[in-house]
Scaffold this active site. Structure first.
Site, PDB file in Angstrom:
ATOM      1  CD  GLU A  85     -23.786  96.563   0.769  1.00 31.64           C
ATOM      2  OE1 GLU A  85     -24.707  96.970   1.508  1.00 31.64           O
ATOM      3  OE2 GLU A  85     -23.978  96.082  -0.348  1.00 31.64           O
ATOM      4  CE  LYS A 128     -26.612  91.015   9.346  1.00 31.46           C
ATOM      5  NZ  LYS A 128     -27.611  91.498  10.289  1.00 31.46           N
ATOM      6  NE  ARG A 187     -33.427  93.444   3.269  1.00 27.79           N
ATOM      7  CZ  ARG A 187     -33.081  92.240   2.850  1.00 27.79           C
ATOM      8  NH1 ARG A 187     -33.049  91.231   3.692  1.00 27.79           N
ATOM      9  NH2 ARG A 187     -32.769  92.037   1.577  1.00 27.79           N
ATOM     10  NE  ARG A 242     -36.153  88.512   7.204  1.00 32.59           N
ATOM     11  CZ  ARG A 242     -35.024  88.074   7.711  1.00 32.59           C
ATOM     12  NH1 ARG A 242     -34.132  88.913   8.161  1.00 32.59           N
ATOM     13  NH2 ARG A 242     -34.785  86.797   7.769  1.00 32.59           N
ATOM     14  CD  GLU A 282     -31.637  96.449   8.545  1.00 32.81           C
ATOM     15  OE1 GLU A 282     -31.911  95.779   7.528  1.00 32.81           O
ATOM     16  OE2 GLU A 282     -31.611  95.958   9.687  1.00 32.81           O
ATOM     17  CE  LYS A 296     -27.251  85.855   8.668  1.00 33.96           C
ATOM     18  NZ  LYS A 296     -28.675  85.875   8.745  1.00 33.96           N
TER      19      LYS A 296
HETATM   20  P1  AMP Z   1     -29.954  88.521   9.821  1.00 34.50           P
HETATM   21  O1  AMP Z   1     -31.194  89.301  10.121  1.00 34.50           O
HETATM   22  O2  AMP Z   1     -28.989  88.439  10.928  1.00 34.50           O
HETATM   23  O3  AMP Z   1     -30.277  87.209   9.155  1.00 34.50           O
HETATM   24  O4  AMP Z   1     -29.128  89.328   8.700  1.00 34.50           O
HETATM   25  C1  AMP Z   1     -29.685  89.704   7.492  1.00 34.50           C
HETATM   26  C2  AMP Z   1     -30.270  91.073   7.641  1.00 34.50           C
HETATM   27  O5  AMP Z   1     -29.256  92.048   7.742  1.00 34.50           O
HETATM   28  C3  AMP Z   1     -31.054  91.536   6.452  1.00 34.50           C
HETATM   29  O6  AMP Z   1     -32.341  91.008   6.446  1.00 34.50           O
HETATM   30  C4  AMP Z   1     -31.063  93.037   6.642  1.00 34.50           C
HETATM   31  O7  AMP Z   1     -32.174  93.395   7.455  1.00 34.50           O
HETATM   32  C5  AMP Z   1     -29.817  93.317   7.448  1.00 34.50           C
HETATM   33  N1  AMP Z   1     -28.816  94.147   6.795  1.00 34.50           N
HETATM   34  C6  AMP Z   1     -28.171  95.159   7.403  1.00 34.50           C
HETATM   35  N2  AMP Z   1     -27.298  95.741   6.594  1.00 34.50           N
HETATM   36  C7  AMP Z   1     -27.369  95.093   5.404  1.00 34.50           C
HETATM   37  C8  AMP Z   1     -26.695  95.257   4.159  1.00 34.50           C
HETATM   38  N3  AMP Z   1     -25.753  96.171   3.979  1.00 34.50           N
HETATM   39  N4  AMP Z   1     -27.037  94.406   3.153  1.00 34.50           N
HETATM   40  C9  AMP Z   1     -27.990  93.452   3.337  1.00 34.50           C
HETATM   41  N5  AMP Z   1     -28.650  93.272   4.496  1.00 34.50           N
HETATM   42  C10 AMP Z   1     -28.349  94.070   5.531  1.00 34.50           C
END
Ligand code: AMP
Length: 543
Positions: free
Chosen positions: A236, A238, A243, A258, A285, A407
């Site tokens: 997917e 990102k 969130r 979150r 998001e 991710k």
């Molecule tokens: P990080 O904040 O860098 O730890 O990355 C995780 C965050 O990516 C999640 O908490 C979401 O807020 C965001 N996110 C964005 N797009 C997606 C997606 N397609 N699936 C899951 N999380 C996503």
């Protein structure tokens, strides 16, 4: 009295390194309490003043607590800094400097009332005054633990999972049942109540009560990402936003962050979500969105923290809710369904909605590093920050970071900067200078642009501590201004405008990558380069 007992139980937990022993002590303690105190104690043992799902926070951070302690102990900040450095923890330091206080007469009910009053007190001055009064009645040991709760860490080696285990042991119920109830309720106090009453099965996922978010683990490269999914994965985009968990029950709609707080800034999304069919909880998001493209996070940020509806801001920074999961739908809790089935539901729930402000995440099946690399480049070209790879059979695991979701983000820019000030760290780093403030060059001047915990090794930090002590220009106790001679390479997520630092910018999530002894201070990055990077992250029309 009961605060003293709580603190004594914590001391006993701290005194042993054996987990089984910690759990036994907590179980005995929790069993011995009455129905009113048990939920309070369970909550405070997780170092929270209020249950996770409540929006209320005490909003007393380290610096207010610091002021209250130094006022009550009648010592100056430097002296407190000295004691703090020995303990590495403000709670421990408070116990020492408040040793002359009489023992505590406070009950846990008094503590609860005091936390509520503190949460309602507006302004730092009033908070410090009230906290000082509370600590004065808490006694040295009570003060130690109140401060630990307020700063969010007891530092006695007790994670929330051990409190769950202790509840299970105290009331001879399966640990899994306690965990499940706590996950659903997001409230260890309510969980404690149910566990003691033998009613854990009554814990239900409740609409309008946020549930923990499933988290992703990072991958370093497309290879690294896809190695975890030899048979392929759903990839997917990102999205770089906030969130959000969207709850809908009848005509009621709420968004949660979150941190499980309600999100109130995006009024225009509420009726759109209300128009989707049925009752549900969606995970997704909120992104800045204009003309079919995401806006940079820095734009979205303008909308945060504004509680009152603003007429113009939604037009200036329009947003979309991008859904990527559904965890509850029409009476069914979907945690244990495989990701692919939840996705089907999500797609049918969205049907053919034409509203551009409600979207489904873009998801494609892929296997192998090449496919992931292509997906990453396409996602970046669409203005997103990277990709997520998700196992087709993944359950939804609230509050946990696992290998089901990985991710991969855009490669980051880095800056070469020079250290201008250093501070003592926290926890095991309390005796070393491990927090660095750093600057870029602006002509002949150095202007600060960020502050980061050291990402260096313990050996490097120890060595740097000695170095900085010998190259201090001004010693302010816990902070030292140092000669600008140590060059670092730092990475960050993006650059924001900010008046916190004299450069007028701040780095978001700065991380120290390495020392650059090969680079002279004269060759560090300049304020112009920062301004260029800042512009580049904005879309062309925002420049
Ligand atoms: P990080 O904040 O860098 O730890 O990355 C995780 C965050 O990516 C999640 O908490 C979401 O807020 C965001 N996110 C964005 N797009 C997606 C997606 N397609 N699936 C899951 N999380 C996503």
């Amino acid at each position: 009295m009961s605060l003293e007992r709580f603190a004594a139980a914590c001391e006993a937990v701290a005194a042993t390194t054996r987990k089984t022993e910690k759990v036994r002590i907590m179980a005995d303690y929790l069993r011995s309490l009455d129905e009113d105190d048990r939920p309070r104690a369970a909550l405070y043992l997780t170092a929270r003043a209020f249950p996770q799902h409540e929006e209320r926070t005490v909003a007393v951070g380290g610096s207010l607590a610091w002021q209250a302690v130094s006022r009550l102990a009648r010592i100056d900040s430097e002296r407190l800094a000295e004691v703090y450095r020995r303990h590495g923890d403000l709670g421990g330091a408070a116990e020492e400097v408040l040793a002359r206080l009489p023992g505590s007469q406070l009950s846990l009910a008094d503590v609860e009332a005091a936390f509520r009053t503190l949460a309602q007190s507006r302004g730092p001055a009033l908070k410090v005054e009230r906290l000082e009064a509370l600590l004065a009645r808490a006694g040295p040991l009570g003060a130690k633990y109140l401060i630990k709760i307020l700063t969010g860490d007891l530092r006695i080696g007790l994670k929330e999972s051990l409190v769950e285990e202790a509840l299970a042991q105290a009331f001879a119920v399966p640990r899994h049942d306690v965990q499940r109830a706590n996950m659903l309720l997001g409230d260890i106090a309510a969980t404690a109540r149910l566990a003691a009453a033998g009613k854990l099965s009554e814990a239900q996922l409740r609409l309008m009560h946020p549930v923990g978010f499933m988290l992703a683990s990072p991958a370093d490269s497309a290879e690294d990402l896809m190695e975890a999914f030899p048979g392929g994965a759903w990839i997917e985009d990102k999205y770089d936003g906030i969130r959000a968990q969207a709850h809908k029950g009848g005509s009621e709609v709420k968004l949660f962050s979150r941190t499980l707080d309600e999100i109130v800034e995006f009024h225009e999304l509420i009726p759109l979500i209300r128009a989707l069919p049925g009752d549900f909880i969606l995970d997704g998001e909120i992104v800045g969105w204009r003309d079919g493209r995401p806006l940079p996070f820095t734009q979205l940020q303008k909308r945060l923290g504004r509680k009152q509806p603003d007429l113009w801001l939604p037009l200036e920074v329009p947003v979309a809710f991008v859904a990527f999961d559904v965890i509850y739908h029409q009476g069914s809790v979907l945690f244990d369904e495989p990701w692919s089935r939840r996705r089907e539901r999500l797609e049918s729930l969205f049907g053919n909605t034409l509203e551009p402000r409600l979207q489904l995440s873009r998801a494609v099946w892929g296997s192998g590093a090449d496919a992931a690399q292509r997906a990453l480049e396409a996602a970046l070209a669409r203005g997103n920050e990277g990709i997520m790879a998700k196992a087709a059979d993944a359950p939804y695991t609230p509050g946990r970071r696992g290998r089901y979701w990985l991710k991969l983000k855009r490669p980051m820019a880095t800056l070469d900067v020079v250290v201008t000030a250093v501070e003592y760290g926290h926890g095991k780093r309390h005796g070393v200078l491990s927090d660095y403030t750093f600057a870029v060059r602006d002509g002949d001047r150095l202007v600060n642009i960020g502050k980061a915990y050291s990402g260096l090794t313990d050996a490097e930090i120890a060595q740097m501590t000695e170095y900085f002590k010998q190259h201090t220009i001004d010693d302010q106790g816990f902070r030292r201004t140092v000669e600008p001679s140590v060059v670092l390479e730092v990475a960050f997520n993006n650059i924001q405008r900010s008046n916190r630092h004299e450069s007028g910018y701040a780095l978001r999530f700065p991380r120290i990558l390495r020392l650059r002894p090969d680079k002279p201070v004269a060759a560090i990055d300049t304020l112009e380069r920062v301004a260029e990077l800042f512009k580049k992250q904005a879309r062309p029309e925002d420049r």
